[in-house]
Design an enzyme around this catalytic site. Structure first.
Site, PDB file in Angstrom:
ATOM      1  N   ASP A   8       0.794  -1.296  -0.455  1.00  0.00           N
ATOM      2  CA  ASP A   8       0.028  -0.281   0.142  1.00  0.00           C
ATOM      3  C   ASP A   8       1.054   0.611   0.438  1.00  0.00           C
ATOM      4  O   ASP A   8       1.314   1.452   0.079  1.00  0.00           O
ATOM      5  CB  ASP A   8      -0.545  -0.148   1.294  1.00  0.00           C
ATOM      6  CG  ASP A   8      -2.989  -0.505   0.314  1.00  0.00           C
ATOM      7  OD1 ASP A   8      -2.599  -1.256   0.014  1.00  0.00           O
ATOM      8  OD2 ASP A   8      -2.914  -0.291   1.656  1.00  0.00           O
ATOM      9  N   GLU A  39      -4.345   1.239  -4.135  1.00  0.00           N
ATOM     10  CA  GLU A  39      -6.033   1.371  -3.508  1.00  0.00           C
ATOM     11  C   GLU A  39      -5.993   2.378  -2.796  1.00  0.00           C
ATOM     12  O   GLU A  39      -7.189   2.889  -2.399  1.00  0.00           O
ATOM     13  CB  GLU A  39      -6.315   0.010  -3.255  1.00  0.00           C
ATOM     14  CG  GLU A  39      -6.269  -0.560  -1.545  1.00  0.00           C
ATOM     15  CD  GLU A  39      -6.507  -1.903  -1.332  1.00  0.00           C
ATOM     16  OE1 GLU A  39      -7.939  -1.617  -0.832  1.00  0.00           O
ATOM     17  OE2 GLU A  39      -6.064  -2.084  -1.215  1.00  0.00           O
ATOM     18  N   ASN A  40      -4.811   2.758  -1.848  1.00  0.00           N
ATOM     19  CA  ASN A  40      -4.971   3.883  -1.026  1.00  0.00           C
ATOM     20  C   ASN A  40      -4.201   4.966  -0.889  1.00  0.00           C
ATOM     21  O   ASN A  40      -3.393   5.757   0.171  1.00  0.00           O
ATOM     22  CB  ASN A  40      -4.609   3.194   0.067  1.00  0.00           C
ATOM     23  CG  ASN A  40      -5.788   2.241   0.875  1.00  0.00           C
ATOM     24  OD1 ASN A  40      -7.103   2.285   1.248  1.00  0.00           O
ATOM     25  ND2 ASN A  40      -5.133   1.297   1.300  1.00  0.00           N
ATOM     26  N   ASN A  68     -10.214  -3.566  -1.149  1.00  0.00           N
ATOM     27  CA  ASN A  68     -11.404  -3.220  -0.589  1.00  0.00           C
ATOM     28  C   ASN A  68     -11.311  -1.797  -0.618  1.00  0.00           C
ATOM     29  O   ASN A  68     -12.786  -1.595  -0.752  1.00  0.00           O
ATOM     30  CB  ASN A  68     -11.798  -3.905   0.790  1.00  0.00           C
ATOM     31  CG  ASN A  68     -10.094  -3.332   2.209  1.00  0.00           C
ATOM     32  OD1 ASN A  68      -8.755  -3.612   1.212  1.00  0.00           O
ATOM     33  ND2 ASN A  68     -10.289  -3.106   2.896  1.00  0.00           N
ATOM     34  N   HIS A  69     -10.185  -1.348  -0.836  1.00  0.00           N
ATOM     35  CA  HIS A  69     -10.466   0.238  -1.490  1.00  0.00           C
ATOM     36  C   HIS A  69     -10.597   0.950  -2.623  1.00  0.00           C
ATOM     37  O   HIS A  69     -10.535   1.905  -3.004  1.00  0.00           O
ATOM     38  CB  HIS A  69      -9.460   1.011  -0.338  1.00  0.00           C
ATOM     39  CG  HIS A  69     -10.280   0.933   1.026  1.00  0.00           C
ATOM     40  ND1 HIS A  69     -10.661   1.197   1.618  1.00  0.00           N
ATOM     41  CD2 HIS A  69      -9.146   0.499   1.917  1.00  0.00           C
ATOM     42  CE1 HIS A  69     -10.715   1.505   2.886  1.00  0.00           C
ATOM     43  NE2 HIS A  69      -9.759   0.108   3.354  1.00  0.00           N
TER      44      HIS A  69
HETATM   45 FE   LIG Z   1      -6.218  -2.848   1.288  1.00  0.00          FE
END
Ligand SMILES: [Fe+2]
Length: 146
Positions: A8, A39-40, A68-69
């Site tokens: 990340d 994703e972040n 998930n983001h």
């Molecule tokens: Fe994640």
């Protein structure tokens, strides 16, 4: 073959670190292929924007993975359709836009398949990643390099 995978990259600080360092890291370590989980990367630390993607690719990133983001920035639903090198987890609803797999060529000329799967321990429910992987392998024939 030297593959760099960066977990990340979060928000402005993470993106700045990529901007300031990645090209040198790739060069100094003779990296052939670079994967980043982005994703972040958005300024507020959740989701990813078109601007993040453009910046990552200009710094030498080959493919961006997510989890998930992935949908936390609304614009992602649209621009992912035109960004095949931005993967979304394959084990999400297949009607969602984007792809979870891509084959690209490394700097030293090898074909590399990148498959993006997401686990769901303590996370929102997604399809079982092991079943998705088995299904993927049954249906995907990889050729030997000649
Ligand atoms: Fe994640």
């Amino acid at each position: 073959m030297r593959i760099l995978f960066l977990g990340d990259v979060v928000g402005q600080t993470g993106c700045l670190a990529i901007k300031q360092n990645l090209q040198n890291v790739i060069k100094e370590n003779k990296i052939d292929f670079t994967i980043i989980n982005g994703e972040n990367a958005a300024d507020n630390g959740v989701g990813i924007t078109q601007n993040n993607i453009d910046e990552f690719f200009s710094c030498g990133v080959d493919v961006i993975t997510t989890g998930n983001h992935i949908w936390d920035q609304k614009e992602t639903y649209e621009f992912i359709k035109t960004q095949p090198k931005l993967l979304r987890p394959l084990n999400l609803d297949e009607k969602l836009p984007g792809a979870g797999f891509i084959i690209l060529t490394s700097r030293n000329g090898f074909k590399i398949g990148v498959l993006n799967l997401m686990g769901n321990v303590f996370m929102k429910k997604c399809d079982d990643l092991f079943k998705t992987m088995e299904n993927f392998l049954e249906n995907k024939k990889l050729k030997k390099r000649l």
